[in-house]
Design a protein around this motif. Sequence first.
Motif, mmCIF file in Angstrom:
data_model
loop_
_atom_site.group_PDB
_atom_site.id
_atom_site.type_symbol
_atom_site.label_atom_id
_atom_site.label_comp_id
_atom_site.label_asym_id
_atom_site.label_seq_id
_atom_site.Cartn_x
_atom_site.Cartn_y
_atom_site.Cartn_z
ATOM 1 N N LEU A 51 0.830 -1.208 0.000
ATOM 2 C CA LEU A 51 0.000 0.000 0.000
ATOM 3 C C LEU A 51 0.863 1.256 0.000
ATOM 4 N N LEU A 52 1.958 1.223 0.762
ATOM 5 C CA LEU A 52 2.862 2.369 0.784
ATOM 6 C C LEU A 52 3.473 2.623 -0.599
ATOM 7 N N ILE A 53 3.888 1.559 -1.252
ATOM 8 C CA ILE A 53 4.478 1.686 -2.577
ATOM 9 C C ILE A 53 3.444 2.199 -3.579
ATOM 10 N N ALA A 54 2.229 1.641 -3.497
ATOM 11 C CA ALA A 54 1.180 2.017 -4.450
ATOM 12 C C ALA A 54 0.791 3.481 -4.329
ATOM 13 N N SER A 55 0.869 4.034 -3.132
ATOM 14 C CA SER A 55 0.448 5.418 -2.922
ATOM 15 C C SER A 55 1.605 6.417 -2.930
ATOM 16 N N SER A 56 2.812 5.928 -3.126
ATOM 17 C CA SER A 56 3.992 6.789 -3.036
ATOM 18 C C SER A 56 4.233 7.561 -4.331
ATOM 19 N N PRO A 57 4.627 8.842 -4.224
ATOM 20 C CA PRO A 57 5.025 9.580 -5.425
ATOM 21 C C PRO A 57 6.387 9.113 -5.956
ATOM 22 N N GLU A 58 7.140 8.395 -5.123
ATOM 23 C CA GLU A 58 8.427 7.836 -5.524
ATOM 24 C C GLU A 58 8.445 6.349 -5.160
ATOM 25 N N PRO A 59 7.740 5.527 -5.927
ATOM 26 C CA PRO A 59 7.565 4.123 -5.554
ATOM 27 C C PRO A 59 8.860 3.326 -5.438
ATOM 28 N N VAL A 60 9.830 3.590 -6.290
ATOM 29 C CA VAL A 60 11.089 2.831 -6.223
ATOM 30 C C VAL A 60 11.829 3.137 -4.929
ATOM 31 N N ALA A 61 11.894 4.419 -4.565
ATOM 32 C CA ALA A 61 12.551 4.802 -3.309
ATOM 33 C C ALA A 61 11.809 4.212 -2.116
ATOM 34 N N THR A 62 10.483 4.204 -2.179
ATOM 35 C CA THR A 62 9.694 3.616 -1.094
ATOM 36 C C THR A 62 9.937 2.120 -1.013
ATOM 37 N N ARG A 63 10.011 1.463 -2.161
ATOM 38 C CA ARG A 63 10.306 0.026 -2.180
ATOM 39 C C ARG A 63 11.642 -0.251 -1.493
ATOM 40 N N ASP A 64 12.676 0.537 -1.806
ATOM 41 C CA ASP A 64 13.996 0.322 -1.218
ATOM 42 C C ASP A 64 13.982 0.573 0.294
ATOM 43 N N ALA A 65 13.240 1.597 0.721
ATOM 44 C CA ALA A 65 13.160 1.894 2.150
ATOM 45 C C ALA A 65 12.450 0.766 2.893
ATOM 46 N N VAL A 66 11.397 0.262 2.298
ATOM 47 C CA VAL A 66 10.651 -0.841 2.917
ATOM 48 C C VAL A 66 11.527 -2.090 2.996
ATOM 49 N N ALA A 67 12.245 -2.396 1.921
ATOM 50 C CA ALA A 67 13.102 -3.586 1.904
ATOM 51 C C ALA A 67 14.170 -3.492 2.996
ATOM 52 N N ALA A 68 14.764 -2.319 3.160
ATOM 53 C CA ALA A 68 15.782 -2.135 4.199
ATOM 54 C C ALA A 68 15.179 -2.310 5.585
ATOM 55 N N THR A 69 13.969 -1.811 5.774
ATOM 56 C CA THR A 69 13.309 -1.936 7.075
ATOM 57 C C THR A 69 12.948 -3.388 7.371
ATOM 58 N N MET A 70 12.467 -4.109 6.350
ATOM 59 C CA MET A 70 12.133 -5.522 6.535
ATOM 60 C C MET A 70 13.379 -6.323 6.915
ATOM 61 N N ARG A 71 14.495 -6.039 6.265
ATOM 62 C CA ARG A 71 15.742 -6.734 6.610
ATOM 63 C C ARG A 71 16.153 -6.430 8.052
ATOM 64 N N ALA A 72 16.036 -5.168 8.451
ATOM 65 C CA ALA A 72 16.396 -4.790 9.821
ATOM 66 C C ALA A 72 15.482 -5.494 10.822
ATOM 67 N N LEU A 73 14.201 -5.604 10.466
ATOM 68 C CA LEU A 73 13.253 -6.280 11.345
ATOM 69 C C LEU A 73 13.624 -7.746 11.527
ATOM 70 N N ILE A 74 13.935 -8.406 10.432
ATOM 71 C CA ILE A 74 14.324 -9.818 10.507
ATOM 72 C C ILE A 74 15.634 -9.968 11.293
ATOM 73 N N SER A 75 16.588 -9.093 11.019
ATOM 74 C CA SER A 75 17.891 -9.174 11.689
ATOM 75 C C SER A 75 17.778 -8.977 13.192
ATOM 76 N N GLY A 76 16.710 -8.325 13.612
ATOM 77 C CA GLY A 76 16.498 -8.116 15.047
ATOM 78 C C GLY A 76 16.287 -9.394 15.816
ATOM 79 N N PHE A 77 15.997 -10.492 15.102
ATOM 80 C CA PHE A 77 15.808 -11.780 15.783
ATOM 81 C C PHE A 77 17.087 -12.623 15.774
ATOM 82 N N ALA A 78 18.170 -12.064 15.254
ATOM 83 C CA ALA A 78 19.442 -12.787 15.303
ATOM 84 C C ALA A 78 19.964 -12.808 16.731
ATOM 85 N N PRO A 79 20.513 -13.931 17.165
ATOM 86 C CA PRO A 79 21.049 -13.994 18.540
ATOM 87 C C PRO A 79 22.220 -13.030 18.721
ATOM 88 N N ARG A 80 22.232 -12.399 19.859
ATOM 89 C CA ARG A 80 23.305 -11.433 20.137
ATOM 90 C C ARG A 80 24.549 -12.130 20.651
#
Length: 221
Positions: free
Chosen positions: A192-221
């Motif tokens: 939905l964020l990408i679909a409504s964004s005036p800069e969809p490619v930049a939004t896609r990249d920001a979302v992808a980076a956030t998703m990776r950070a979210l997943i990485s948060g479950f890595a054991p410290r």
Amino acid sequence: MEGRCAQGCGVSYTVEMTDSTGGDPPASLRAEQVAQTRAALVAAGRQLFGTSGFTATSVEDIARAARVTTGALYHHFPTKAAVFEAVFEQVHADLMAASVAAAAGAADAIDLLAAGFGAFLDKVLEPEVQRIIITDAPAVLGLARFIELDERYAFAATVAALEAANASGALRVDDPPTLARLLLGALTRAGLLIASSPEPVATRDAVAATMRALISGFAPR
């Protein structure tokens, strides 16, 4: 099998094929005809829903594009929404295939999940996929059915990836099914964020980076 009018007649009609003896065609031929007609309707629906949207597309439009009668359409699908559901499932299956292919060369569990999600986000940049999966599907299917179909294709694979990550020690996830559902929900919101964004490619990249950070948060410290 659906016949076609002679050029210029302006009327659709249906011709039932028979074999050379004048009887009904063999069961295998009938099954092939049924499969071909259904595939033509789904392909026509996908093209029209992807370009014009669900509301602006009529049953007559789909039948005309598939070169069959409206009666033939209703033989396979009781409603326009049923055609849309078949289209949604086909598009979603394509998305899953793209995600699996993207994740095939992943170096580790985090890369695997990030690559799979990234492939989904790449597809959302395509107008056809965006309109069908993100814009129209929740309203046409209803939220409950949308979630059911969405999870039918993505949930088990996401849970399996999280469980494999647990087993390898790359991640520490106490409840893979719950996290899988949360991640899939995040992807829907990302669409939905990408679909409504005036800069969809930049939004896609920001979302992808956030998703990776979210997943990485479950890595054991």
